[in-house]
Design an enzyme around this catalytic site. Structure first.
Site, PDB file in Angstrom:
ATOM      1  N   ARG A  25       0.827  -1.219   0.000  1.00  0.00           N
ATOM      2  CA  ARG A  25       0.000   0.000   0.000  1.00  0.00           C
ATOM      3  C   ARG A  25       0.854   1.258   0.000  1.00  0.00           C
ATOM      4  O   ARG A  25       0.484   2.271   0.597  1.00  0.00           O
ATOM      5  CB  ARG A  25      -0.924   0.047   1.225  1.00  0.00           C
ATOM      6  CG  ARG A  25      -1.960  -1.041   1.268  1.00  0.00           C
ATOM      7  CD  ARG A  25      -3.242  -0.574   0.584  1.00  0.00           C
ATOM      8  NE  ARG A  25      -4.288  -1.539   0.791  1.00  0.00           N
ATOM      9  CZ  ARG A  25      -5.338  -1.350   1.580  1.00  0.00           C
ATOM     10  NH1 ARG A  25      -5.484  -0.217   2.217  1.00  0.00           N
ATOM     11  NH2 ARG A  25      -6.247  -2.288   1.700  1.00  0.00           N
ATOM     12  N   ARG A  29      -3.168   6.941   1.193  1.00  0.00           N
ATOM     13  CA  ARG A  29      -3.611   8.150   1.899  1.00  0.00           C
ATOM     14  C   ARG A  29      -2.586   8.789   2.822  1.00  0.00           C
ATOM     15  O   ARG A  29      -2.768   9.931   3.212  1.00  0.00           O
ATOM     16  CB  ARG A  29      -4.887   7.834   2.692  1.00  0.00           C
ATOM     17  CG  ARG A  29      -6.088   7.673   1.805  1.00  0.00           C
ATOM     18  CD  ARG A  29      -7.218   7.006   2.540  1.00  0.00           C
ATOM     19  NE  ARG A  29      -6.822   5.651   2.892  1.00  0.00           N
ATOM     20  CZ  ARG A  29      -7.619   4.776   3.474  1.00  0.00           C
ATOM     21  NH1 ARG A  29      -8.842   5.105   3.792  1.00  0.00           N
ATOM     22  NH2 ARG A  29      -7.177   3.556   3.752  1.00  0.00           N
ATOM     23  N   ARG A  38      -7.394  12.316  -4.411  1.00  0.00           N
ATOM     24  CA  ARG A  38      -8.629  11.710  -3.891  1.00  0.00           C
ATOM     25  C   ARG A  38      -9.713  12.746  -3.610  1.00  0.00           C
ATOM     26  O   ARG A  38     -10.882  12.404  -3.493  1.00  0.00           O
ATOM     27  CB  ARG A  38      -8.325  10.890  -2.637  1.00  0.00           C
ATOM     28  CG  ARG A  38      -7.828   9.496  -2.934  1.00  0.00           C
ATOM     29  CD  ARG A  38      -8.928   8.542  -3.409  1.00  0.00           C
ATOM     30  NE  ARG A  38      -9.674   7.998  -2.285  1.00  0.00           N
ATOM     31  CZ  ARG A  38     -10.928   8.283  -2.011  1.00  0.00           C
ATOM     32  NH1 ARG A  38     -11.605   9.100  -2.796  1.00  0.00           N
ATOM     33  NH2 ARG A  38     -11.523   7.750  -0.973  1.00  0.00           N
ATOM     34  N   ASP A  74      -6.737  -2.513  -6.963  1.00  0.00           N
ATOM     35  CA  ASP A  74      -7.212  -3.106  -5.715  1.00  0.00           C
ATOM     36  C   ASP A  74      -7.549  -4.563  -5.984  1.00  0.00           C
ATOM     37  O   ASP A  74      -7.705  -4.960  -7.144  1.00  0.00           O
ATOM     38  CB  ASP A  74      -8.436  -2.352  -5.186  1.00  0.00           C
ATOM     39  CG  ASP A  74      -8.730  -2.720  -3.741  1.00  0.00           C
ATOM     40  OD1 ASP A  74      -8.080  -2.152  -2.847  1.00  0.00           O
ATOM     41  OD2 ASP A  74      -9.574  -3.604  -3.499  1.00  0.00           O
ATOM     42  N   TYR A 151     -14.749 -11.824   0.798  1.00  0.00           N
ATOM     43  CA  TYR A 151     -15.461 -10.563   0.495  1.00  0.00           C
ATOM     44  C   TYR A 151     -16.741 -10.842  -0.281  1.00  0.00           C
ATOM     45  O   TYR A 151     -17.779 -10.230  -0.030  1.00  0.00           O
ATOM     46  CB  TYR A 151     -14.570  -9.623  -0.316  1.00  0.00           C
ATOM     47  CG  TYR A 151     -13.569  -8.873   0.522  1.00  0.00           C
ATOM     48  CD1 TYR A 151     -13.963  -7.804   1.331  1.00  0.00           C
ATOM     49  CD2 TYR A 151     -12.227  -9.218   0.519  1.00  0.00           C
ATOM     50  CE1 TYR A 151     -13.049  -7.114   2.105  1.00  0.00           C
ATOM     51  CE2 TYR A 151     -11.299  -8.535   1.289  1.00  0.00           C
ATOM     52  CZ  TYR A 151     -11.718  -7.489   2.091  1.00  0.00           C
ATOM     53  OH  TYR A 151     -10.811  -6.815   2.862  1.00  0.00           O
TER      54      TYR A 151
HETATM   55  O1  CP3 Z   1       0.119  -1.447  -2.509  1.00  0.00           O
HETATM   56  C1  CP3 Z   1      -0.219  -0.528  -3.285  1.00  0.00           C
HETATM   57  O2  CP3 Z   1       0.200   0.645  -3.186  1.00  0.00           O
HETATM   58  C2  CP3 Z   1      -1.126  -0.864  -4.448  1.00  0.00           C
HETATM   59  C3  CP3 Z   1      -2.485  -0.605  -4.216  1.00  0.00           C
HETATM   60  C4  CP3 Z   1      -3.368  -1.500  -3.370  1.00  0.00           C
HETATM   61  C5  CP3 Z   1      -4.603  -1.036  -2.865  1.00  0.00           C
HETATM   62  N1  CP3 Z   1      -5.240  -2.095  -2.301  1.00  0.00           N
HETATM   63  C6  CP3 Z   1      -5.108   0.344  -2.977  1.00  0.00           C
HETATM   64  C7  CP3 Z   1      -6.142   0.792  -2.037  1.00  0.00           C
HETATM   65  C8  CP3 Z   1      -3.246  -2.849  -3.034  1.00  0.00           C
HETATM   66  C9  CP3 Z   1      -2.103  -3.825  -3.272  1.00  0.00           C
HETATM   67  C10 CP3 Z   1      -4.448  -3.205  -2.368  1.00  0.00           C
HETATM   68  C11 CP3 Z   1      -4.727  -4.570  -1.915  1.00  0.00           C
HETATM   69  C12 CP3 Z   1      -5.904  -4.822  -1.085  1.00  0.00           C
HETATM   70  N2  CP3 Z   1      -7.135  -4.235  -1.127  1.00  0.00           N
HETATM   71  C13 CP3 Z   1      -5.962  -5.832  -0.112  1.00  0.00           C
HETATM   72  C14 CP3 Z   1      -4.862  -6.800   0.180  1.00  0.00           C
HETATM   73  C15 CP3 Z   1      -3.817  -6.190   1.020  1.00  0.00           C
HETATM   74  C16 CP3 Z   1      -4.251  -5.959   2.404  1.00  0.00           C
HETATM   75  O3  CP3 Z   1      -4.164  -4.801   2.849  1.00  0.00           O
HETATM   76  O4  CP3 Z   1      -4.615  -6.940   3.066  1.00  0.00           O
HETATM   77  C17 CP3 Z   1      -7.227  -5.804   0.474  1.00  0.00           C
HETATM   78  C18 CP3 Z   1      -7.746  -6.691   1.583  1.00  0.00           C
HETATM   79  C19 CP3 Z   1      -7.974  -4.798  -0.193  1.00  0.00           C
HETATM   80  C20 CP3 Z   1      -9.372  -4.431   0.037  1.00  0.00           C
HETATM   81  C21 CP3 Z   1      -9.552  -3.033   0.401  1.00  0.00           C
HETATM   82  N3  CP3 Z   1      -9.302  -1.960  -0.436  1.00  0.00           N
HETATM   83  C22 CP3 Z   1     -10.023  -2.533   1.627  1.00  0.00           C
HETATM   84  C23 CP3 Z   1     -10.398  -3.384   2.821  1.00  0.00           C
HETATM   85  C24 CP3 Z   1     -10.062  -1.145   1.503  1.00  0.00           C
HETATM   86  C25 CP3 Z   1     -10.624  -0.161   2.469  1.00  0.00           C
HETATM   87  C26 CP3 Z   1      -9.875  -0.089   3.726  1.00  0.00           C
HETATM   88  C27 CP3 Z   1      -9.035   1.128   3.733  1.00  0.00           C
HETATM   89  O5  CP3 Z   1      -7.806   1.017   3.903  1.00  0.00           O
HETATM   90  O6  CP3 Z   1      -9.640   2.206   3.605  1.00  0.00           O
HETATM   91  C28 CP3 Z   1      -9.553  -0.803   0.224  1.00  0.00           C
HETATM   92  C29 CP3 Z   1      -9.378   0.549  -0.341  1.00  0.00           C
HETATM   93  C30 CP3 Z   1      -8.032   0.907  -0.864  1.00  0.00           C
HETATM   94  N4  CP3 Z   1      -7.317   0.166  -1.742  1.00  0.00           N
HETATM   95  C31 CP3 Z   1      -7.298   2.099  -0.568  1.00  0.00           C
HETATM   96  C32 CP3 Z   1      -6.119   2.034  -1.316  1.00  0.00           C
HETATM   97  C33 CP3 Z   1      -5.037   3.072  -1.383  1.00  0.00           C
HETATM   98  C34 CP3 Z   1      -7.762   3.238   0.336  1.00  0.00           C
HETATM   99  C35 CP3 Z   1      -9.009   3.817  -0.199  1.00  0.00           C
HETATM  100  C36 CP3 Z   1      -9.028   5.312  -0.382  1.00  0.00           C
HETATM  101  O7  CP3 Z   1      -8.198   5.897  -1.091  1.00  0.00           O
HETATM  102  O8  CP3 Z   1      -9.983   5.886   0.163  1.00  0.00           O
END
Ligand code: CP3
Length: 350
Positions: A25, A29, A38, A74, A151
């Site tokens: 990640r 943010r 965003r 994602d 999910y």
């Molecule tokens: O690593 C990176 O920089 C690449 C981008 C990336 C995102 N999600 C962007 C994202 C990657 C590799 C993921 C993987 C992901 N997404 C996983 C597996 C890794 C982990 O953390 O376990 C999972 C379970 C998800 C599902 C997901 N996406 C959730 C549960 C959420 C919301 C929770 C949160 O952190 O707000 C997301 C949203 C998400 N995906 C964000 C980002 C940067 C934040 C959302 C935003 O910008 O508002």
């Protein structure tokens, strides 16, 4: 000082000049550049617009001395392409309004080709590769069958996966049908990312630690294996297999496949090293919350991991899970530079 080869060399367990580091990640943010975008676009708009996904992927590469980029996407949009209705709701995380509950729901799942379903991410991969011009390698990724099934069935994040596990135990044939469909879609998607130019692939089975070893073996492992096998039928790129809470099933995760096994901080690096042996590289495993500690404490904890890994060919430094959104940016920079400086010194004075 990132070096273009370091990350891939470590994936292949070759010797490196310094330990490569990237952060799960790393685009997100905690960076003001990301928050600024965003304000104008939703997360799904960022993901689905190749120019924007390219820009966000490159933000952390410009800001820090990272050794790899990861494509901004994602794990959940693939479920949307199969017919599930995905939204990211502020404060609640992802929500699927029509979760899978029956065999008929699973039968209705679509299986479009990666190019027609997730072409925006494949296009973003091509654009990022052009922009990076070989500076650092690019990682593509997908969610793994269990994490995506959880999910799809729960309809969002879950504490104990009660609905998913109940379906698994009560209707095993529906479960197996779903997992087979997911494994095919995931494998094809990973393969398409490598074909589009991804230099490595990561399979995120973030929530797999919720399973007992026996259930992992029976209900999940064959499908992770299948997804990995399909991915491997494409270009020969290293595959990272990541999960959290996997201390009790690490040997099975390794058996399911992967050149690199990603671990979290709930297991000591030394213990994971012993369990996994020399045939795979290890990625990890700093607790992401340690980045909130004073910088000397961050360095102390990072040094401990680097010391534990110093005799093993094949270590990629990372957090044990995604970086937290409130992480201080200067702490991130300090960690990344420390990993390089410390490991460089270790190698010069063994
Ligand atoms: O690593 C990176 O920089 C690449 C981008 C990336 C995102 N999600 C962007 C994202 C990657 C590799 C993921 C993987 C992901 N997404 C996983 C597996 C890794 C982990 O953390 O376990 C999972 C379970 C998800 C599902 C997901 N996406 C959730 C549960 C959420 C919301 C929770 C949160 O952190 O707000 C997301 C949203 C998400 N995906 C964000 C980002 C940067 C934040 C959302 C935003 O910008 O508002």
């Amino acid at each position: 000082m990132p070096k273009s080869e370091r990350f891939l060399q470590a994936c292949r367990r070759e010797s490196v000049d310094a330990t490569p580091v990237w952060l799960m990640r790393q685009a997100g943010r905690y960076m003001s550049e990301y928050r600024a975008l965003r304000e104008r676009y939703s997360i799904l708009e960022l993901i689905k617009t190749p120019d924007l996904a390219t820009e966000v992927t490159l933000q952390p590469i410009r800001a820090f001395n990272l050794d790899a980029a990861i494509i901004f996407a994602d794990i959940l949009p693939i479920l949307e392409t199969m017919g599930l209705d995905l939204k990211f709701v502020k404060g609640d995380g992802p929500v699927i309004s029509n979760p899978l509950r029956s065999g008929a729901d699973v039968d209705r799942l679509a299986t479009p080709s990666p190019e027609e379903a997730l072409g925006f991410t494949l296009q973003a991969i091509r654009q990022v590769k052009t922009e990076l011009a070989g500076k650092v390698p690019l990682i593509g990724f997908s969610g793994a069958p269990f994490t995506l099934a959880s999910y799809a069935i729960e309809g969002g994040s879950s504490r104990n996966y009660m609905t998913a596990k109940t379906l698994m135990y009560e209707h095993p044939s529906t479960w197996h049908k779903l997992m087979a469909k997911l494994a095919t879609a995931i494998g094809n998607y990973l393969k398409a990312q490598a074909e589009a130019g991804a230099d490595a692939l990561q399979l995120f089975d973030s929530w797999v630690g919720a399973l007992s070893p026996a259930d992992y073996q029976e209900y999940v492992m064959p499908y992770s294996q299948q997804a990995i096998q399909i991915a491997r039928s494409g270009p020969k790129v290293p595959l990272i297999h990541f999960g959290t809470g996997t201390a009790g099933i690490l040997h099975l995760i390794k058996e399911a496949g992967g050149d690199v096994i990603g671990i979290d901080w709930r297991i000591a690096f030394e213990a994971a090293d012993r369990l996994l042996g020399p045939e795979v590289a290890i990625q990890g495993n700093l607790d992401p919350i340690v980045l909130f500690a004073p910088i000397p404490e961050i360095k102390k904890q990072a040094a401990k991991i680097l010391d534990a890994a110093r005799n093993r060919p094949g270590h990629i430094f990372n957090l044990g899970h995604g970086i937290h959104k409130d992480t201080p940016v200067d702490h991130v920079a300090a960690l990344i530079d420390f990993v390089h400086e410390y490991s460089l010194k270790e190698r010069q004075h063994p």
